[in-house]
Design a protein around this motif. Structure first.
Motif, PDB file in Angstrom:
ATOM      1  N   ARG A   1       0.877  -1.187   0.000  1.00 34.39           N
ATOM      2  CA  ARG A   1       0.000   0.000   0.000  1.00 34.39           C
ATOM      3  C   ARG A   1       0.905   1.226   0.000  1.00 34.39           C
ATOM      4  O   ARG A   1       1.741   1.388   0.874  1.00 34.39           O
ATOM      5  CB  ARG A   1      -0.909   0.024   1.218  1.00 34.39           C
ATOM      6  CG  ARG A   1      -1.792   1.287   1.250  1.00 34.39           C
ATOM      7  CD  ARG A   1      -2.767   1.284   2.412  1.00 34.39           C
ATOM      8  NE  ARG A   1      -3.709   0.195   2.322  1.00 34.39           N
ATOM      9  CZ  ARG A   1      -4.785   0.160   1.535  1.00 34.39           C
ATOM     10  NH1 ARG A   1      -5.056   1.184   0.755  1.00 34.39           N
ATOM     11  NH2 ARG A   1      -5.575  -0.887   1.518  1.00 34.39           N
TER      12      ARG A   1
ATOM     13  N   THR B   1      -2.813   1.642 -13.079  1.00 34.36           N
ATOM     14  CA  THR B   1      -3.795   0.565 -13.136  1.00 34.36           C
ATOM     15  C   THR B   1      -3.651  -0.229 -14.433  1.00 34.36           C
ATOM     16  O   THR B   1      -3.629  -1.468 -14.416  1.00 34.36           O
ATOM     17  CB  THR B   1      -5.212   1.147 -13.002  1.00 34.36           C
ATOM     18  OG1 THR B   1      -5.315   1.817 -11.733  1.00 34.36           O
ATOM     19  CG2 THR B   1      -6.268   0.067 -13.074  1.00 34.36           C
TER      20      THR B   1
ATOM     21  N   THR C   1      -4.138  -1.432  -7.881  1.00 34.68           N
ATOM     22  CA  THR C   1      -5.571  -1.494  -7.583  1.00 34.68           C
ATOM     23  C   THR C   1      -5.915  -0.498  -6.482  1.00 34.68           C
ATOM     24  O   THR C   1      -5.034   0.045  -5.814  1.00 34.68           O
ATOM     25  CB  THR C   1      -5.980  -2.912  -7.119  1.00 34.68           C
ATOM     26  OG1 THR C   1      -5.255  -3.243  -5.935  1.00 34.68           O
ATOM     27  CG2 THR C   1      -5.732  -3.948  -8.205  1.00 34.68           C
ATOM     28  N   ASP C   2      -7.216  -0.270  -6.323  1.00 35.94           N
ATOM     29  CA  ASP C   2      -7.748   0.574  -5.241  1.00 35.94           C
ATOM     30  C   ASP C   2      -7.174   1.987  -5.241  1.00 35.94           C
ATOM     31  O   ASP C   2      -6.968   2.578  -4.185  1.00 35.94           O
ATOM     32  CB  ASP C   2      -7.524  -0.101  -3.877  1.00 35.94           C
ATOM     33  CG  ASP C   2      -8.182  -1.460  -3.782  1.00 35.94           C
ATOM     34  OD1 ASP C   2      -9.351  -1.578  -4.185  1.00 35.94           O
ATOM     35  OD2 ASP C   2      -7.520  -2.415  -3.326  1.00 35.94           O
TER      36      ASP C   2
ATOM     37  N   THR D   1      -6.935   5.760  -5.141  1.00 40.80           N
ATOM     38  CA  THR D   1      -7.803   6.789  -4.563  1.00 40.80           C
ATOM     39  C   THR D   1      -7.054   8.110  -4.483  1.00 40.80           C
ATOM     40  O   THR D   1      -5.901   8.141  -4.047  1.00 40.80           O
ATOM     41  CB  THR D   1      -8.248   6.399  -3.135  1.00 40.80           C
ATOM     42  OG1 THR D   1      -8.942   5.157  -3.183  1.00 40.80           O
ATOM     43  CG2 THR D   1      -9.143   7.449  -2.510  1.00 40.80           C
TER      44      THR D   1
ATOM     45  N   GLY E   1      -2.937   3.732  -3.055  1.00 43.69           N
ATOM     46  CA  GLY E   1      -3.135   2.639  -4.001  1.00 43.69           C
ATOM     47  C   GLY E   1      -2.357   1.418  -3.568  1.00 43.69           C
ATOM     48  O   GLY E   1      -1.417   1.512  -2.772  1.00 43.69           O
TER      49      GLY E   1
END
Length: 104
Positions: free
Chosen positions: A4, A35, A41-42, A44, A64
């Motif tokens: 992360r 991406t 992924t994820d 923001t 992310g």
């Protein structure tokens, strides 16, 4: 190992709304590239909510999940990242935290 990658940004008092929006746009464009090309992924990008904002707090979050350390290394060398870092030093300070997903 998934990582992360979180960055918080604090804009300078002299930073205009237009400059803030440009940072957000570049971060979102970078997220689209990450991406599509590195499997991130994820992704923001989000402004601090006004209801809890106080002086000295960060204004913006970018977060992310990267699939590997290698992907983070590729990200750091990418043109998408260079577009962000060519602007951010002139309009804000930032702090980055990388953590292993699922560990405390």
């Amino acid at each position: 190992m998934k990582i992360r990658h979180t960055v918080i940004f604090t804009f300078y008092e002299s930073t205009t709304e237009e400059q803030q929006q440009e940072v957000i746009s570049r971060l979102n464009n970078m997220g689209q590239w990450l991406t599509a090309n590195l499997g991130v992924t994820d992704w923001t990008v989000a402004k601090h909510i006004p209801e809890t904002f106080k002086d000295g707090r960060a204004h913006l979050l970018q977060d992310g999940i990267f699939p590997s350390l290698e992907a983070i290394a590729q990200h750091a060398k990418s043109d998408a990242h260079k577009r962000v870092v060519e602007l951010t030093p002139t309009v804000c300070d930032w702090m980055t935290v990388d953590t292993i997903v699922g560990e405390v």
